[in-house]
Scaffold this motif. Structure first.
Motif, PDB file in Angstrom:
ATOM      1  N   ALA A  61       0.828  -1.207   0.000  1.00  0.00           N
ATOM      2  CA  ALA A  61       0.000   0.000   0.000  1.00  0.00           C
ATOM      3  C   ALA A  61       0.860   1.254   0.000  1.00  0.00           C
ATOM      4  N   THR A  62       0.462   2.216  -0.822  1.00  0.00           N
ATOM      5  CA  THR A  62       1.125   3.516  -0.864  1.00  0.00           C
ATOM      6  C   THR A  62       0.406   4.476   0.083  1.00  0.00           C
ATOM      7  N   ALA A  63       0.998   5.639   0.287  1.00  0.00           N
ATOM      8  CA  ALA A  63       0.365   6.655   1.135  1.00  0.00           C
ATOM      9  C   ALA A  63      -0.993   7.060   0.557  1.00  0.00           C
ATOM     10  N   ARG A  64      -1.073   7.100  -0.774  1.00  0.00           N
ATOM     11  CA  ARG A  64      -2.346   7.446  -1.415  1.00  0.00           C
ATOM     12  C   ARG A  64      -3.388   6.355  -1.173  1.00  0.00           C
ATOM     13  N   ASP A  65      -2.957   5.086  -1.204  1.00  0.00           N
ATOM     14  CA  ASP A  65      -3.881   3.986  -0.926  1.00  0.00           C
ATOM     15  C   ASP A  65      -4.442   4.098   0.486  1.00  0.00           C
ATOM     16  N   VAL A  66      -3.575   4.394   1.436  1.00  0.00           N
ATOM     17  CA  VAL A  66      -4.009   4.519   2.827  1.00  0.00           C
ATOM     18  C   VAL A  66      -5.010   5.656   2.960  1.00  0.00           C
ATOM     19  N   GLN A  67      -4.789   6.740   2.239  1.00  0.00           N
ATOM     20  CA  GLN A  67      -5.732   7.860   2.245  1.00  0.00           C
ATOM     21  C   GLN A  67      -7.082   7.422   1.674  1.00  0.00           C
ATOM     22  N   THR A  68      -7.041   6.655   0.573  1.00  0.00           N
ATOM     23  CA  THR A  68      -8.278   6.153  -0.025  1.00  0.00           C
ATOM     24  C   THR A  68      -9.025   5.244   0.940  1.00  0.00           C
ATOM     25  N   LEU A  69      -8.306   4.361   1.586  1.00  0.00           N
ATOM     26  CA  LEU A  69      -8.919   3.441   2.549  1.00  0.00           C
ATOM     27  C   LEU A  69      -9.505   4.196   3.736  1.00  0.00           C
ATOM     28  N   ASN A  70      -8.805   5.217   4.190  1.00  0.00           N
ATOM     29  CA  ASN A  70      -9.299   6.003   5.329  1.00  0.00           C
ATOM     30  C   ASN A  70     -10.599   6.728   5.000  1.00  0.00           C
ATOM     31  N   GLY A  71     -10.820   7.025   3.721  1.00  0.00           N
ATOM     32  CA  GLY A  71     -12.043   7.720   3.323  1.00  0.00           C
ATOM     33  C   GLY A  71     -13.208   6.803   3.027  1.00  0.00           C
ATOM     34  N   ALA A  72     -12.995   5.503   3.146  1.00  0.00           N
ATOM     35  CA  ALA A  72     -14.058   4.547   2.822  1.00  0.00           C
ATOM     36  C   ALA A  72     -15.092   4.452   3.935  1.00  0.00           C
ATOM     37  N   GLU A  73     -16.322   4.166   3.534  1.00  0.00           N
ATOM     38  CA  GLU A  73     -17.366   3.848   4.504  1.00  0.00           C
ATOM     39  C   GLU A  73     -17.435   2.347   4.742  1.00  0.00           C
ATOM     40  N   ILE A  74     -16.952   1.575   3.774  1.00  0.00           N
ATOM     41  CA  ILE A  74     -16.824   0.140   3.927  1.00  0.00           C
ATOM     42  C   ILE A  74     -15.705  -0.348   2.995  1.00  0.00           C
ATOM     43  N   ILE A  75     -14.912  -1.284   3.493  1.00  0.00           N
ATOM     44  CA  ILE A  75     -13.804  -1.854   2.710  1.00  0.00           C
ATOM     45  C   ILE A  75     -14.103  -3.327   2.455  1.00  0.00           C
ATOM     46  N   LEU A  76     -14.003  -3.712   1.191  1.00  0.00           N
ATOM     47  CA  LEU A  76     -14.244  -5.100   0.803  1.00  0.00           C
ATOM     48  C   LEU A  76     -12.951  -5.684   0.242  1.00  0.00           C
TER      49      LEU A  76
END
Length: 208
Positions: A61-76
């Protein structure tokens, strides 16, 4: 001015609620993201982290990926160690963001193909269309919980999509059966077709 405001208000009120309140879904791989998008429809906005050609086993995971994941309401994600090192990041996020391993929730270990590596099980369950179809209601249930106003539509789309996968399963089986038994063999670069071979009676030889 008053007329313009009234017209704008009328136009906005005629738009579906989902246009204002789409559930932000992040999927790790395309196979999971495809189900989420088809089942969720206009009620969800799906972001898929890994595109075609990316090996999820080796993905970091990149820093951008972590940012995307942090903005999720649900992760699949798929699970059963498919996502490799990314699983550590997902485990940390699970404390505050709903995170679902769809393969692990839908397919019990008794139905998996065992391996001799450190993972213990082959995670490529989508290679068996019937097995993969079991993840559809699991994903639908998770999305419906996040978007209850869309639950009926989500469940209907899920039933339709699962039926398509089961029809695909029957088509693949019939197609493979049309090949002379002695010629039912598949040589592939990556040994990821064990479920395909088991489900449809074809011998698989992986170079790696």
């Amino acid at each position: 001015m008053r007329k313009s405001l009234l017209t704008a208000t009328a136009l906005l009120s005629s738009l579906p609620a989902a246009a204002f309140a789409q559930t932000n879904v992040v999927a790790t791989i395309g196979m999971v993201g495809d189900i989420a998008a088809n089942v969720g429809g206009e009620c969800v906005e799906v972001t898929t982290m890994m595109g075609p050609g990316i090996d999820p086993h080796l993905y970091q995971a990149t820093a951008r990926d972590v940012q995307t994941l942090n903005g999720a309401e649900i992760i699949l994600y798929s699970g059963y160690s498919l996502e490799g090192q990314l699983a550590d990041v997902l485990a940390r996020l699970a404390d505050r963001i709903p995170t679902l391993a769809v393969s692990e929730s839908a397919v019990p270990e008794a139905d998996l193909v065992a391996t001799d590596d450190e993972y213990g099980f082959d995670p490529h369950v989508w290679m068996d269309a019937e097995l993969w179809s079991r993840t559809v209601p699991v994903i639908a249930s998770a999305l419906a919980e996040r978007a209850p106003d869309c639950a009926d539509a989500i469940n209907q789309r899920a039933a339709d999509y699962q039926a398509q996968l089961l029809a695909l399963d029957a088509w693949v089986e019939a197609t493979i059966t049309s090949i002379p038994e002695a010629q039912r063999a598949l040589v592939t670069a990556h040994d990821a077709f064990a479920y395909f071979g088991r489900a449809y009676g074809i011998k698989v030889a992986g170079i790696q």
